[in-house]
Motif scaffolding. Structure first.
Motif, PDB file in Angstrom:
ATOM      1  N   SER A  45       0.803  -1.226   0.000  1.00  0.00           N
ATOM      2  CA  SER A  45       0.000   0.000   0.000  1.00  0.00           C
ATOM      3  C   SER A  45       0.836   1.277   0.000  1.00  0.00           C
ATOM      4  O   SER A  45       0.301   2.361   0.164  1.00  0.00           O
ATOM      5  CB  SER A  45      -0.932   0.009   1.218  1.00  0.00           C
ATOM      6  N   GLY A  46       2.134   1.138  -0.180  1.00  0.00           N
ATOM      7  CA  GLY A  46       2.998   2.314  -0.191  1.00  0.00           C
ATOM      8  C   GLY A  46       4.369   1.967  -0.734  1.00  0.00           C
ATOM      9  O   GLY A  46       4.599   0.851  -1.207  1.00  0.00           O
ATOM     10  N   THR A  47       5.292   2.927  -0.658  1.00  0.00           N
ATOM     11  CA  THR A  47       6.656   2.699  -1.136  1.00  0.00           C
ATOM     12  C   THR A  47       7.669   3.258  -0.146  1.00  0.00           C
ATOM     13  O   THR A  47       7.442   4.288   0.467  1.00  0.00           O
ATOM     14  CB  THR A  47       6.913   3.357  -2.515  1.00  0.00           C
ATOM     15  N   VAL A  48       8.776   2.540  -0.018  1.00  0.00           N
ATOM     16  CA  VAL A  48       9.960   3.036   0.675  1.00  0.00           C
ATOM     17  C   VAL A  48      11.095   2.893  -0.330  1.00  0.00           C
ATOM     18  O   VAL A  48      11.406   1.786  -0.780  1.00  0.00           O
ATOM     19  CB  VAL A  48      10.267   2.250   1.968  1.00  0.00           C
ATOM     20  N   SER A  49      11.669   4.029  -0.719  1.00  0.00           N
ATOM     21  CA  SER A  49      12.704   4.012  -1.744  1.00  0.00           C
ATOM     22  C   SER A  49      13.969   4.712  -1.250  1.00  0.00           C
ATOM     23  O   SER A  49      13.960   5.378  -0.217  1.00  0.00           O
ATOM     24  CB  SER A  49      12.187   4.673  -3.027  1.00  0.00           C
ATOM     25  N   PHE A  50      15.042   4.535  -1.994  1.00  0.00           N
ATOM     26  CA  PHE A  50      16.320   5.168  -1.677  1.00  0.00           C
ATOM     27  C   PHE A  50      16.931   5.673  -2.977  1.00  0.00           C
ATOM     28  O   PHE A  50      16.648   5.142  -4.069  1.00  0.00           O
ATOM     29  CB  PHE A  50      17.261   4.194  -0.952  1.00  0.00           C
ATOM     30  N   SER A  51      17.749   6.716  -2.879  1.00  0.00           N
ATOM     31  CA  SER A  51      18.365   7.284  -4.079  1.00  0.00           C
ATOM     32  C   SER A  51      19.681   7.955  -3.719  1.00  0.00           C
ATOM     33  O   SER A  51      19.923   8.317  -2.569  1.00  0.00           O
ATOM     34  CB  SER A  51      17.424   8.289  -4.752  1.00  0.00           C
ATOM     35  N   TRP A  66       8.499  -4.419   3.132  1.00  0.00           N
ATOM     36  CA  TRP A  66       8.594  -3.618   4.356  1.00  0.00           C
ATOM     37  C   TRP A  66       7.215  -3.524   4.983  1.00  0.00           C
ATOM     38  O   TRP A  66       6.213  -3.825   4.349  1.00  0.00           O
ATOM     39  CB  TRP A  66       9.151  -2.212   4.066  1.00  0.00           C
ATOM     40  N   GLU A  67       7.174  -3.110   6.240  1.00  0.00           N
ATOM     41  CA  GLU A  67       5.901  -2.917   6.932  1.00  0.00           C
ATOM     42  C   GLU A  67       6.086  -1.816   7.964  1.00  0.00           C
ATOM     43  O   GLU A  67       7.184  -1.625   8.501  1.00  0.00           O
ATOM     44  CB  GLU A  67       5.427  -4.218   7.580  1.00  0.00           C
ATOM     45  N   ALA A  68       5.024  -1.086   8.229  1.00  0.00           N
ATOM     46  CA  ALA A  68       5.065   0.028   9.179  1.00  0.00           C
ATOM     47  C   ALA A  68       3.731   0.154   9.898  1.00  0.00           C
ATOM     48  O   ALA A  68       2.687  -0.190   9.351  1.00  0.00           O
ATOM     49  CB  ALA A  68       5.392   1.330   8.450  1.00  0.00           C
ATOM     50  N   THR A  69       3.790   0.656  11.117  1.00  0.00           N
ATOM     51  CA  THR A  69       2.610   0.992  11.901  1.00  0.00           C
ATOM     52  C   THR A  69       2.770   2.431  12.360  1.00  0.00           C
ATOM     53  O   THR A  69       3.812   2.793  12.922  1.00  0.00           O
ATOM     54  CB  THR A  69       2.457   0.064  13.124  1.00  0.00           C
ATOM     55  N   LEU A  70       1.753   3.243  12.098  1.00  0.00           N
ATOM     56  CA  LEU A  70       1.784   4.657  12.466  1.00  0.00           C
ATOM     57  C   LEU A  70       0.594   4.964  13.365  1.00  0.00           C
ATOM     58  O   LEU A  70      -0.548   4.671  13.007  1.00  0.00           O
ATOM     59  CB  LEU A  70       1.709   5.543  11.226  1.00  0.00           C
ATOM     60  N   ILE A  71       0.868   5.527  14.515  1.00  0.00           N
ATOM     61  CA  ILE A  71      -0.156   6.068  15.398  1.00  0.00           C
ATOM     62  C   ILE A  71       0.181   7.550  15.516  1.00  0.00           C
ATOM     63  O   ILE A  71       1.209   7.908  16.092  1.00  0.00           O
ATOM     64  CB  ILE A  71      -0.157   5.369  16.771  1.00  0.00           C
ATOM     65  N   LEU A  72      -0.648   8.385  14.917  1.00  0.00           N
ATOM     66  CA  LEU A  72      -0.330   9.803  14.774  1.00  0.00           C
ATOM     67  C   LEU A  72      -1.158  10.667  15.703  1.00  0.00           C
ATOM     68  O   LEU A  72      -2.274  10.297  16.078  1.00  0.00           O
ATOM     69  CB  LEU A  72      -0.561  10.224  13.317  1.00  0.00           C
ATOM     70  N   PRO A  73      -0.623  11.838  16.070  1.00  0.00           N
ATOM     71  CA  PRO A  73      -1.414  12.774  16.862  1.00  0.00           C
ATOM     72  C   PRO A  73      -2.708  13.102  16.123  1.00  0.00           C
ATOM     73  O   PRO A  73      -2.717  13.078  14.890  1.00  0.00           O
ATOM     74  CB  PRO A  73      -0.525  14.011  16.964  1.00  0.00           C
ATOM     75  N   LYS A 153      -2.371  11.005   1.630  1.00  0.00           N
ATOM     76  CA  LYS A 153      -1.095  10.290   1.562  1.00  0.00           C
ATOM     77  C   LYS A 153      -0.093  10.950   2.493  1.00  0.00           C
ATOM     78  O   LYS A 153      -0.057  12.168   2.630  1.00  0.00           O
ATOM     79  CB  LYS A 153      -0.548  10.303   0.137  1.00  0.00           C
ATOM     80  N   LEU A 154       0.718  10.138   3.134  1.00  0.00           N
ATOM     81  CA  LEU A 154       1.796  10.610   3.988  1.00  0.00           C
ATOM     82  C   LEU A 154       3.096  10.453   3.210  1.00  0.00           C
ATOM     83  O   LEU A 154       3.375   9.378   2.678  1.00  0.00           O
ATOM     84  CB  LEU A 154       1.844   9.792   5.281  1.00  0.00           C
ATOM     85  N   ASN A 155       3.875  11.539   3.127  1.00  0.00           N
ATOM     86  CA  ASN A 155       5.109  11.539   2.332  1.00  0.00           C
ATOM     87  C   ASN A 155       6.262  12.130   3.129  1.00  0.00           C
ATOM     88  O   ASN A 155       6.074  13.078   3.883  1.00  0.00           O
ATOM     89  CB  ASN A 155       4.941  12.400   1.071  1.00  0.00           C
ATOM     90  N   THR A 156       7.450  11.591   2.902  1.00  0.00           N
ATOM     91  CA  THR A 156       8.658  12.173   3.465  1.00  0.00           C
ATOM     92  C   THR A 156       9.854  11.809   2.609  1.00  0.00           C
ATOM     93  O   THR A 156       9.809  10.843   1.838  1.00  0.00           O
ATOM     94  CB  THR A 156       8.909  11.716   4.919  1.00  0.00           C
ATOM     95  N   SER A 157      10.903  12.593   2.753  1.00  0.00           N
ATOM     96  CA  SER A 157      12.189  12.294   2.150  1.00  0.00           C
ATOM     97  C   SER A 157      13.253  12.932   3.035  1.00  0.00           C
ATOM     98  O   SER A 157      13.123  14.094   3.404  1.00  0.00           O
ATOM     99  CB  SER A 157      12.277  12.843   0.719  1.00  0.00           C
TER     100      SER A 157
END
Length: 190
Positions: A45-51, A66-73, A153-157
């Motif tokens: 359901s998402g991507t984790v990439s590197f460059s 990969w797998e992730a769990t997010l509990i957000l404010p 969508k949640l995004n970061t780099s």
């Protein structure tokens, strides 16, 4: 006496008529809040990439598992945990893909997974500020990044120094061939 009983009955009926829709709306709202209380995500359901760069040319790859769990404010005890499987790192280039698992790079035989564990997650205007520990090859370093929340969508780099994690330390310690800074990007559907 008859009038007061009628008024009492009418008041109770009116209250009941108001209470039922109110209860339904509150139940629905709580359901929505709880639906976003914990976000479970993975390579499905998402991507984790590197460059980065190699010999002056840009390269990009991704973790296919990969797998992730997010509990957000504003939830209590907000946190983010993620595990990525190092052997699943692929670039589409057969030379890179055969080199990445080796001892000098990801050393997948001895370090099958990388991990991220947040130490603080706080809400900001456009998303979340995240502080945490990134572990690769059993080396843990503090990282921080902004996690933007755009269109569901949640995004970061963010960049890491590969030499801090002993990635390519033996074959390219001066970063003459492979850039010292490697960017990690993540995109998750909420």
């Amino acid at each position: 006496m008859k009038v007061s009983l009628n008024k009492t009955f009418m008041n109770r009926t009116t209250l009941l008529r108001m209470f039922i829709p109110f209860t339904i709306v509150m139940y629905w709202c709580l359901g929505i809040l709880n639906a976003h209380a914990e976000i479970k995500s993975s390579h499905q359901s998402g991507t984790v990439s590197f460059s980065g760069q190699h010999a002056g040319m840009n390269f990009e790859g991704k973790f296919e598992r990969w797998e992730a769990t997010l509990i957000l404010p504003p939830q209590n005890n907000p946190n983010i945990t993620a595990t990525f499987y190092m052997s699943s790192a692929k670039t589409g280039d057969s030379i890179y893909d055969s080199t990445l698992p080796e001892f000098d790079w990801f050393d997948v035989e001895n370090h099958a997974t990388g991990k991220f564990l947040s130490t603080e997650v706080s809400i900001t205007e456009g998303g979340y500020k995240v502080l945490g520990d990134l572990t690769i090859k059993n080396i843990t370093k503090a990282v921080s990044f902004m996690l933007s929340d755009i269109d569901g969508k949640l995004n970061t780099s963010f960049g890491i120094n590969r030499l801090d994690y002993q990635i390519g330390l033996e074959s390219d310690p001066d970063a003459e061939w492979v850039s010292k800074t490697i960017f990690i990007s993540m995109r998750i559907k909420k």
